[in-house]
Motif scaffolding. Structure first.
Motif, PDB file in Angstrom:
ATOM      1  N   LEU A 179      15.500  -9.822 -12.522  1.00 60.46           N
ATOM      2  CA  LEU A 179      14.704  -8.922 -13.510  1.00 60.46           C
ATOM      3  C   LEU A 179      14.332  -9.832 -14.653  1.00 60.46           C
ATOM      4  O   LEU A 179      14.851 -11.054 -14.874  1.00 60.46           O
ATOM      5  N   SER A 180      13.665  -9.314 -15.429  1.00 60.98           N
ATOM      6  CA  SER A 180      13.290  -9.979 -16.698  1.00 60.98           C
ATOM      7  C   SER A 180      14.589 -10.169 -17.443  1.00 60.98           C
ATOM      8  O   SER A 180      15.453  -9.532 -17.431  1.00 60.98           O
ATOM      9  N   GLN A 181      14.692 -11.060 -18.756  1.00 58.89           N
ATOM     10  CA  GLN A 181      15.705 -11.310 -19.515  1.00 58.89           C
ATOM     11  C   GLN A 181      16.125 -10.040 -20.166  1.00 58.89           C
ATOM     12  O   GLN A 181      17.122  -9.744 -20.387  1.00 58.89           O
ATOM     13  N   GLU A 182      14.916  -9.498 -20.520  1.00 53.97           N
ATOM     14  CA  GLU A 182      15.117  -8.119 -21.592  1.00 53.97           C
ATOM     15  C   GLU A 182      15.928  -7.070 -20.574  1.00 53.97           C
ATOM     16  O   GLU A 182      16.837  -6.427 -21.208  1.00 53.97           O
ATOM     17  N   ASN A 183      15.486  -6.964 -19.501  1.00 57.86           N
ATOM     18  CA  ASN A 183      16.010  -6.065 -18.572  1.00 57.86           C
ATOM     19  C   ASN A 183      17.733  -6.397 -18.284  1.00 57.86           C
ATOM     20  O   ASN A 183      18.670  -5.513 -18.131  1.00 57.86           O
ATOM     21  N   GLN A 184      17.602  -7.662 -18.027  1.00 54.93           N
ATOM     22  CA  GLN A 184      19.112  -8.210 -17.787  1.00 54.93           C
ATOM     23  C   GLN A 184      20.045  -7.871 -18.905  1.00 54.93           C
ATOM     24  O   GLN A 184      21.107  -7.419 -18.867  1.00 54.93           O
ATOM     25  N   VAL A 223      13.681  -6.339  -3.074  1.00 55.13           N
ATOM     26  CA  VAL A 223      12.211  -6.341  -2.779  1.00 55.13           C
ATOM     27  C   VAL A 223      11.753  -4.971  -3.875  1.00 55.13           C
ATOM     28  O   VAL A 223      10.578  -5.030  -4.331  1.00 55.13           O
ATOM     29  N   LEU A 224      12.384  -3.963  -4.099  1.00 54.40           N
ATOM     30  CA  LEU A 224      11.843  -2.886  -4.955  1.00 54.40           C
ATOM     31  C   LEU A 224      11.624  -3.309  -6.580  1.00 54.40           C
ATOM     32  O   LEU A 224      10.742  -3.004  -6.933  1.00 54.40           O
ATOM     33  N   ALA A 225      12.510  -4.329  -6.843  1.00 53.97           N
ATOM     34  CA  ALA A 225      12.323  -5.098  -8.071  1.00 53.97           C
ATOM     35  C   ALA A 225      10.904  -6.023  -8.218  1.00 53.97           C
ATOM     36  O   ALA A 225      10.302  -5.813  -9.568  1.00 53.97           O
ATOM     37  N   THR A 226      10.603  -6.286  -7.199  1.00 56.86           N
ATOM     38  CA  THR A 226       9.123  -7.171  -7.104  1.00 56.86           C
ATOM     39  C   THR A 226       8.021  -6.072  -7.162  1.00 56.86           C
ATOM     40  O   THR A 226       7.074  -6.264  -7.794  1.00 56.86           O
ATOM     41  N   ARG A 227       8.352  -5.017  -6.846  1.00 53.40           N
ATOM     42  CA  ARG A 227       7.289  -3.844  -6.763  1.00 53.40           C
ATOM     43  C   ARG A 227       7.279  -3.069  -8.169  1.00 53.40           C
ATOM     44  O   ARG A 227       5.950  -2.772  -8.529  1.00 53.40           O
ATOM     45  N   SER A 228       8.522  -2.750  -8.638  1.00 56.49           N
ATOM     46  CA  SER A 228       8.569  -2.090  -9.756  1.00 56.49           C
ATOM     47  C   SER A 228       9.794  -2.370 -10.440  1.00 56.49           C
ATOM     48  O   SER A 228      10.810  -1.737 -10.255  1.00 56.49           O
ATOM     49  N   GLU A 229       9.832  -3.267 -11.529  1.00 57.49           N
ATOM     50  CA  GLU A 229      10.997  -3.829 -12.146  1.00 57.49           C
ATOM     51  C   GLU A 229      11.347  -2.791 -13.067  1.00 57.49           C
ATOM     52  O   GLU A 229      12.734  -2.532 -13.142  1.00 57.49           O
ATOM     53  N   GLN A 230      10.595  -1.998 -13.711  1.00 52.73           N
ATOM     54  CA  GLN A 230      11.086  -0.917 -14.487  1.00 52.73           C
ATOM     55  C   GLN A 230      11.981   0.326 -13.977  1.00 52.73           C
ATOM     56  O   GLN A 230      13.008   0.605 -14.334  1.00 52.73           O
ATOM     57  N   GLU A 231      11.334   0.504 -12.772  1.00 50.88           N
ATOM     58  CA  GLU A 231      12.174   1.770 -12.025  1.00 50.88           C
ATOM     59  C   GLU A 231      13.356   1.427 -11.477  1.00 50.88           C
ATOM     60  O   GLU A 231      14.283   2.122 -11.225  1.00 50.88           O
ATOM     61  N   THR A 232      13.390  -0.086 -11.018  1.00 53.31           N
ATOM     62  CA  THR A 232      14.615  -0.845 -10.249  1.00 53.31           C
ATOM     63  C   THR A 232      15.640  -0.862 -11.559  1.00 53.31           C
ATOM     64  O   THR A 232      16.834  -0.569 -11.494  1.00 53.31           O
ATOM     65  N   THR A 233      15.233  -1.269 -12.622  1.00 52.71           N
ATOM     66  CA  THR A 233      16.161  -1.467 -13.856  1.00 52.71           C
ATOM     67  C   THR A 233      16.834   0.174 -14.325  1.00 52.71           C
ATOM     68  O   THR A 233      18.126   0.139 -14.515  1.00 52.71           O
ATOM     69  N   TYR A 234      15.926   1.023 -14.350  1.00 46.88           N
ATOM     70  CA  TYR A 234      16.189   2.493 -14.553  1.00 46.88           C
ATOM     71  C   TYR A 234      17.279   2.623 -13.706  1.00 46.88           C
ATOM     72  O   TYR A 234      18.114   3.584 -13.837  1.00 46.88           O
ATOM     73  N   SER A 264       0.872  -1.483   0.009  1.00 44.50           N
ATOM     74  CA  SER A 264      -0.175  -0.009  -0.046  1.00 44.50           C
ATOM     75  C   SER A 264       0.827   1.201   0.191  1.00 44.50           C
ATOM     76  O   SER A 264       0.462   2.180  -0.275  1.00 44.50           O
ATOM     77  N   TYR A 265       2.207   0.962   0.307  1.00 48.09           N
ATOM     78  CA  TYR A 265       3.078   2.008   0.016  1.00 48.09           C
ATOM     79  C   TYR A 265       3.513   2.435  -1.324  1.00 48.09           C
ATOM     80  O   TYR A 265       4.064   1.486  -2.046  1.00 48.09           O
ATOM     81  N   LEU A 266       3.166   3.616  -2.047  1.00 49.98           N
ATOM     82  CA  LEU A 266       3.373   3.940  -3.405  1.00 49.98           C
ATOM     83  C   LEU A 266       4.361   4.818  -3.733  1.00 49.98           C
ATOM     84  O   LEU A 266       4.660   4.943  -4.939  1.00 49.98           O
ATOM     85  N   ASN A 267       4.949   5.467  -2.922  1.00 51.75           N
ATOM     86  CA  ASN A 267       6.176   6.219  -3.216  1.00 51.75           C
ATOM     87  C   ASN A 267       7.287   5.760  -3.264  1.00 51.75           C
ATOM     88  O   ASN A 267       8.311   6.051  -2.923  1.00 51.75           O
ATOM     89  N   LEU A 268       7.666   4.984  -4.320  1.00 52.85           N
ATOM     90  CA  LEU A 268       8.772   4.499  -4.555  1.00 52.85           C
ATOM     91  C   LEU A 268       9.987   5.295  -4.998  1.00 52.85           C
ATOM     92  O   LEU A 268      11.001   5.184  -4.396  1.00 52.85           O
ATOM     93  N   PRO A 269       9.696   6.295  -5.808  1.00 57.12           N
ATOM     94  CA  PRO A 269      10.651   7.150  -6.326  1.00 57.12           C
ATOM     95  C   PRO A 269      11.544   7.597  -4.962  1.00 57.12           C
ATOM     96  O   PRO A 269      12.585   7.954  -4.802  1.00 57.12           O
ATOM     97  N   LEU A 270      10.589   8.164  -3.717  1.00 53.81           N
ATOM     98  CA  LEU A 270      11.316   8.423  -2.474  1.00 53.81           C
ATOM     99  C   LEU A 270      12.219   7.574  -2.100  1.00 53.81           C
ATOM    100  O   LEU A 270      13.488   7.876  -1.428  1.00 53.81           O
ATOM    101  N   LEU A 271      11.982   6.187  -2.047  1.00 58.58           N
ATOM    102  CA  LEU A 271      12.860   5.023  -1.322  1.00 58.58           C
ATOM    103  C   LEU A 271      14.012   5.054  -2.303  1.00 58.58           C
ATOM    104  O   LEU A 271      15.125   4.891  -1.759  1.00 58.58           O
TER     105      LEU A 271
END
Length: 131
Positions: free
Chosen positions: A112-117, A76-87, A44-51
């Protein structure tokens, strides 16, 4: 513990984490990473950019090898937002990163997904060819 405090008083908890990061010692950064992971693990915590911003501050100051804790938070962040973590990981590769960060990136990549790896691997190879 921190998980309960993060849910019940998120603003207070984040201020506390920020204070820990400002202290810049291994122990306080380690505590801050555990606190950040509590937020990251809460769906329920949505402000991942802050983290990610807080994690950047720790990484900029970290000369004390908290590889395990940093890797854990990033997983943990990758499970929440793989794209943000990859970036974020790609951004770490762009900066003048420390050798410990390469270890962190390699540990987190497999979640991460194969593509992001592939993206990260290519960036790592480019970086190694430059230096």
């Amino acid at each position: 513990g921190m998980m309960g405090m993060a849910k019940e008083k998120p603003d207070y908890s984040l201020k506390f984490i920020e204070d820990l990061i400002t202290n810049e010692s291994k122990g306080t950064n380690q505590a801050a990473l555990f606190g950040l992971e509590s937020f990251a693990a809460n769906p329920s915590y949505l402000n991942l950019p802050l983290l990610f911003r807080y994690l950047s501050k720790i990484l900029n100051a970290d000369e004390n090898g908290l590889v395990k804790e940093i890797s854990s938070l990033l997983r943990v962040l990758a499970t929440r937002s793989e794209q943000e973590t990859t970036y974020f990981l790609l951004g770490l590769l762009s900066s003048d990163h420390k050798p410990d960060l390469t270890r962190v990136i390699r540990k987190v990549m497999k979640y991460l997904s194969q593509e992001n790896q592939v993206l990260i691997r290519e960036k790592m190879e480019t970086y190694q060819n430059i230096s």
